[in-house]
Design a protein around this motif. Sequence first.
Motif, PDB file in Angstrom:
ATOM      1  N   GLY A 110       0.725  -1.199   0.018  1.00  0.00           N
ATOM      2  CA  GLY A 110       0.109   0.225   0.013  1.00  0.00           C
ATOM      3  C   GLY A 110       0.860   1.191  -0.019  1.00  0.00           C
ATOM      4  N   VAL A 111       1.899   1.096   0.808  1.00  0.00           N
ATOM      5  CA  VAL A 111       2.678   2.385   1.086  1.00  0.00           C
ATOM      6  C   VAL A 111       3.363   2.657  -0.381  1.00  0.00           C
ATOM      7  N   ARG A 112       3.905   1.730  -1.036  1.00  0.00           N
ATOM      8  CA  ARG A 112       4.718   1.743  -1.962  1.00  0.00           C
ATOM      9  C   ARG A 112       3.482   2.137  -3.373  1.00  0.00           C
ATOM     10  N   ALA A 113       2.567   1.560  -3.549  1.00  0.00           N
ATOM     11  CA  ALA A 113       1.425   1.916  -4.528  1.00  0.00           C
ATOM     12  C   ALA A 113       1.017   3.289  -4.233  1.00  0.00           C
ATOM     13  N   ALA A 114       0.984   4.083  -3.272  1.00  0.00           N
ATOM     14  CA  ALA A 114       0.550   5.294  -2.925  1.00  0.00           C
ATOM     15  C   ALA A 114       1.564   6.420  -3.095  1.00  0.00           C
ATOM     16  N   THR A 115       2.761   6.032  -2.741  1.00  0.00           N
ATOM     17  CA  THR A 115       3.901   6.903  -3.112  1.00  0.00           C
ATOM     18  C   THR A 115       4.182   7.013  -4.635  1.00  0.00           C
ATOM     19  N   LYS A 116       4.011   5.685  -5.468  1.00  0.00           N
ATOM     20  CA  LYS A 116       4.296   5.616  -6.791  1.00  0.00           C
ATOM     21  C   LYS A 116       3.253   6.511  -7.682  1.00  0.00           C
ATOM     22  N   TRP A 117       2.298   6.252  -7.223  1.00  0.00           N
ATOM     23  CA  TRP A 117       1.107   6.856  -7.929  1.00  0.00           C
ATOM     24  C   TRP A 117       1.123   8.346  -7.532  1.00  0.00           C
ATOM     25  N   GLY A 118       1.654   8.710  -6.394  1.00  0.00           N
ATOM     26  CA  GLY A 118       1.466  10.248  -6.002  1.00  0.00           C
ATOM     27  C   GLY A 118       2.738  10.875  -6.708  1.00  0.00           C
ATOM     28  N   LEU A 119       3.795  10.256  -6.896  1.00  0.00           N
ATOM     29  CA  LEU A 119       4.825  10.632  -7.634  1.00  0.00           C
ATOM     30  C   LEU A 119       4.518  10.927  -8.866  1.00  0.00           C
ATOM     31  N   ASN A 120       3.766  10.153  -9.510  1.00  0.00           N
ATOM     32  CA  ASN A 120       3.490  10.089 -11.086  1.00  0.00           C
ATOM     33  C   ASN A 120       2.523  11.456 -11.185  1.00  0.00           C
ATOM     34  N   GLY A 121       1.565  11.752 -10.317  1.00  0.00           N
ATOM     35  CA  GLY A 121       0.784  12.749 -10.412  1.00  0.00           C
ATOM     36  C   GLY A 121       1.365  14.284 -10.303  1.00  0.00           C
ATOM     37  N   TRP A 122       2.510  14.210  -9.261  1.00  0.00           N
ATOM     38  CA  TRP A 122       3.113  15.308  -9.030  1.00  0.00           C
ATOM     39  C   TRP A 122       4.175  15.467 -10.190  1.00  0.00           C
ATOM     40  N   TYR A 123       4.582  14.585 -10.659  1.00  0.00           N
ATOM     41  CA  TYR A 123       5.636  14.617 -11.995  1.00  0.00           C
ATOM     42  C   TYR A 123       4.869  15.273 -13.098  1.00  0.00           C
ATOM     43  N   GLU A 124       3.751  15.062 -13.402  1.00  0.00           N
ATOM     44  CA  GLU A 124       2.831  15.536 -14.411  1.00  0.00           C
ATOM     45  C   GLU A 124       2.404  16.959 -14.156  1.00  0.00           C
ATOM     46  N   SER A 125       2.243  17.262 -12.928  1.00  0.00           N
ATOM     47  CA  SER A 125       1.898  18.711 -12.653  1.00  0.00           C
ATOM     48  C   SER A 125       3.039  19.522 -12.783  1.00  0.00           C
ATOM     49  N   LEU A 126       4.366  18.717 -12.431  1.00  0.00           N
ATOM     50  CA  LEU A 126       5.600  19.645 -12.409  1.00  0.00           C
ATOM     51  C   LEU A 126       5.797  20.053 -13.978  1.00  0.00           C
ATOM     52  N   ARG A 127       5.789  18.872 -14.687  1.00  0.00           N
ATOM     53  CA  ARG A 127       6.074  19.067 -16.118  1.00  0.00           C
ATOM     54  C   ARG A 127       5.238  20.030 -16.816  1.00  0.00           C
ATOM     55  N   LYS A 128       3.951  20.250 -16.598  1.00  0.00           N
ATOM     56  CA  LYS A 128       3.078  21.041 -17.184  1.00  0.00           C
ATOM     57  C   LYS A 128       3.414  22.576 -16.520  1.00  0.00           C
ATOM     58  N   GLU A 129       4.032  22.682 -15.341  1.00  0.00           N
ATOM     59  CA  GLU A 129       4.257  23.988 -14.662  1.00  0.00           C
ATOM     60  C   GLU A 129       5.488  24.509 -15.100  1.00  0.00           C
ATOM     61  N   LEU A 130       6.342  23.958 -15.441  1.00  0.00           N
ATOM     62  CA  LEU A 130       7.812  24.107 -15.697  1.00  0.00           C
ATOM     63  C   LEU A 130       7.800  24.340 -17.489  1.00  0.00           C
ATOM     64  N   LEU A 131       7.092  23.822 -18.076  1.00  0.00           N
ATOM     65  CA  LEU A 131       7.140  23.887 -19.645  1.00  0.00           C
ATOM     66  C   LEU A 131       7.154  25.284 -20.105  1.00  0.00           C
ATOM     67  N   PRO A 132       7.552  26.019 -21.208  1.00  0.00           N
ATOM     68  CA  PRO A 132       8.882  25.417 -21.953  1.00  0.00           C
ATOM     69  C   PRO A 132       9.823  25.343 -21.649  1.00  0.00           C
ATOM     70  N   ASP A 133      10.342  25.967 -20.363  1.00  0.00           N
ATOM     71  CA  ASP A 133      11.914  26.418 -20.094  1.00  0.00           C
ATOM     72  C   ASP A 133      12.449  25.118 -19.711  1.00  0.00           C
ATOM     73  N   VAL A 134      11.927  24.180 -18.703  1.00  0.00           N
ATOM     74  CA  VAL A 134      12.288  22.978 -18.301  1.00  0.00           C
ATOM     75  C   VAL A 134      11.626  21.804 -18.654  1.00  0.00           C
ATOM     76  N   ARG A 135      12.302  20.749 -19.004  1.00  0.00           N
ATOM     77  CA  ARG A 135      11.852  19.544 -19.345  1.00  0.00           C
ATOM     78  C   ARG A 135      11.846  18.777 -18.216  1.00  0.00           C
ATOM     79  N   VAL A 136      10.984  17.983 -17.987  1.00  0.00           N
ATOM     80  CA  VAL A 136      10.924  16.963 -16.747  1.00  0.00           C
ATOM     81  C   VAL A 136      10.670  15.682 -17.364  1.00  0.00           C
ATOM     82  N   THR A 137      11.457  14.530 -16.941  1.00  0.00           N
ATOM     83  CA  THR A 137      11.341  13.434 -17.643  1.00  0.00           C
ATOM     84  C   THR A 137      10.937  12.423 -16.219  1.00  0.00           C
ATOM     85  N   LEU A 138       9.935  11.463 -16.454  1.00  0.00           N
ATOM     86  CA  LEU A 138       9.759  10.527 -15.314  1.00  0.00           C
ATOM     87  C   LEU A 138      10.446   9.112 -15.524  1.00  0.00           C
ATOM     88  N   ILE A 139      11.373   8.624 -14.921  1.00  0.00           N
ATOM     89  CA  ILE A 139      12.034   7.444 -15.182  1.00  0.00           C
ATOM     90  C   ILE A 139      11.512   6.460 -14.192  1.00  0.00           C
TER      91      ILE A 139
END
Length: 100
Positions: free
Chosen positions: A15-44
């Motif tokens: 449960g903790v792993r799933a919550a953090t993994k999915w939470g990071l995915n949402g955070w990544y997508e939000s960050l990616r959109k906020e920082l475009l076009p100056d900064v590229r964000v890649t989730l690996i």
Amino acid sequence: MGTIHGFSAARAGDGVRAATKWGLNGWYESLRKELLPDVRVTLIERGDVATELPTHAAVNEAYGQATVTADDTAEVIVFALWRPRPLAINEILLRRSTQA
């Protein structure tokens, strides 16, 4: 649960792993959109990776089959960083070819 950004299942005891993994995915997508076009964000995202971390018997069994190394991960990071500026690599899922 269905597939969310390459993470295919929530398992009992994970449960903790799933919550953090999915939470990071949402955070990544939000960050990616906020920082475009100056900064590229890649989730690996990595699947089972050969490291010295696992110590639990069941975890050791699963990780004993891992073939993705830290060097493999580093190569993927370098690849993403050196893409031409107009090219955005949003997500990379790195795992061994036999991982379920």
